[in-house]
Design a protein around this motif. Structure first.
Motif, PDB file in Angstrom:
ATOM      1  N   ALA A 122       0.829  -1.211   0.000  1.00 11.66           N
ATOM      2  CA  ALA A 122       0.000   0.000   0.000  1.00 11.66           C
ATOM      3  C   ALA A 122       0.867   1.267   0.000  1.00 11.66           C
ATOM      4  O   ALA A 122       0.583   2.227  -0.719  1.00 11.66           O
ATOM      5  N   PHE A 171       1.031   4.072  -2.803  1.00  9.96           N
ATOM      6  CA  PHE A 171       0.762   5.466  -2.442  1.00  9.96           C
ATOM      7  C   PHE A 171       1.869   6.390  -2.947  1.00  9.96           C
ATOM      8  O   PHE A 171       1.614   7.558  -3.269  1.00  9.96           O
ATOM      9  N   SER A 172       3.081   5.873  -3.037  1.00 13.35           N
ATOM     10  CA  SER A 172       4.206   6.672  -3.537  1.00 13.35           C
ATOM     11  C   SER A 172       4.028   7.025  -5.012  1.00 13.35           C
ATOM     12  O   SER A 172       4.602   8.006  -5.495  1.00 13.35           O
ATOM     13  N   ILE A 195       0.804   7.229  -6.445  1.00 16.76           N
ATOM     14  CA  ILE A 195      -0.655   7.260  -6.482  1.00 16.76           C
ATOM     15  C   ILE A 195      -1.192   7.964  -7.718  1.00 16.76           C
ATOM     16  O   ILE A 195      -2.254   7.603  -8.240  1.00 16.76           O
ATOM     17  N   SER A 199      -7.147   8.340  -1.543  1.00 14.66           N
ATOM     18  CA  SER A 199      -5.913   7.741  -2.045  1.00 14.66           C
ATOM     19  C   SER A 199      -5.311   6.767  -1.031  1.00 14.66           C
ATOM     20  O   SER A 199      -4.770   5.723  -1.409  1.00 14.66           O
ATOM     21  N   ILE A 200      -5.441   7.070   0.274  1.00 13.28           N
ATOM     22  CA  ILE A 200      -4.945   6.161   1.315  1.00 13.28           C
ATOM     23  C   ILE A 200      -5.757   4.865   1.327  1.00 13.28           C
ATOM     24  O   ILE A 200      -5.201   3.761   1.332  1.00 13.28           O
ATOM     25  N   SER A 220      -5.126   2.766  -1.817  1.00 11.55           N
ATOM     26  CA  SER A 220      -3.820   2.102  -1.733  1.00 11.55           C
ATOM     27  C   SER A 220      -3.914   0.846  -0.882  1.00 11.55           C
ATOM     28  O   SER A 220      -3.325  -0.196  -1.213  1.00 11.55           O
TER      29      SER A 220
END
Length: 270
Positions: free
Chosen positions: A31, A35-36, A38, A94-95, A98
């Protein structure tokens, strides 16, 4: 003696806890990696169905054109201006996205951790017969992911984005509704594709028999249609597209159950 059993049970729970911890860590690692990147994940994966040149639209267009039929897939024009109506919506979405995608990608590892926990309690013959469990379960899971992403999602999105009761009502979709639609389908359909694996284990412990599955085939059809209605948008096309492969998997599950039942009968007669 009671103390020994109690300690043994606690040790068992401790082992399970560490398997779960490692599974959660794996999900979080994937995740964080997602996210890096995204922006790429959203533009090239989650929002890819909004692009008129998406591969499914082109293939469907070519298919219908080949048979001389007109198709809306040849002129896909979707409004891709999704909106965020809350200050924290893009960050939280987005969190969460992910994490969901991390869960999907980490599925084989989670299965492996489950297998490591269960396998010490199996006999040697059961271990040999179950060696392909992780591969088969992962294959069915990702087959469901691919089917939902390349077939169900584009068909559903094309229908829903173009559906309008009256021109007086303007469609303005939020980013969380679109992304939630895609991720829910990815998870829901992929879990439904695990049906043969679930039936295998239920047959092994005697909760399901081939006769039971055959007798309630019509009831299963109704259940599949209800589940398809839950995990897909409210259009008949999407529900039928989901229902057909799941019904095929149901028939495969009957064969799987028959095989398990015959093996158990054979072992009982020895």
């Amino acid at each position: 003696m009671v103390q020994e059993k109690e300690m043994s049970f606690l040790d068992h729970l401790e082992e399970l806890r560490w398997h779960l911890v490692r599974s959660v860590v794996a999900i979080l690692v994937v995740a964080i990696a997602l996210f890096s990147f995204i922006g790429i994940v959203y533009e090239d994966f989650l929002l890819a169905h909004l692009k008129p040149d998406f591969i499914t639209y082109r293939l469907f267009c070519d298919f219908f054109t080949y048979f001389g039929m007109e198709s809306s897939f040849c002129n896909v024009n979707l409004d891709n201006n999704l909106i965020a109506i809350k200050v924290t919506q893009q960050l939280m979405d987005s969190i969460w996205t992910s994490f969901i995608l991390g869960l999907i990608i980490s599925f084989p590892y989670i299965l492996w951790e489950m297998w490591r926990f269960i396998s010490p309690g199996l006999h040697e013959t059961e271990l040999k017969k179950s060696r392909g469990f992780i591969f088969i379960a992962s294959f069915l899971f990702f087959l469901g992911v691919l089917f939902s992403y390349f077939v169900i999602a584009p068909v559903s999105i094309n229908f829903l984005y173009n559906y309008q009761i009256t021109p007086l009502i303007e469609n303005q979709f939020t980013m969380d509704s679109h992304v939630g639609l895609v991720t829910n389908m990815l998870l829901g359909v992929s879990i439904m594709f695990e049906l043969p694996v679930i039936i295998y284990f239920l047959s092994k412990i005697g909760l399901v028999t081939p006769q039971f599955l055959k007798r309630y085939r019509k009831h299963a059809l109704v259940v599949v249609l209800i589940l398809a209605a839950i995990i897909t948008p409210p259009d008949v096309a999407s529900q039928v597209i989901v229902a057909i492969p799941v019904l095929v998997l149901y028939e495969i599950s009957i064969k799987v159950s028959q095989r398990v039942y015959k093996r158990q009968e054979k072992n009982a007669n020895k």
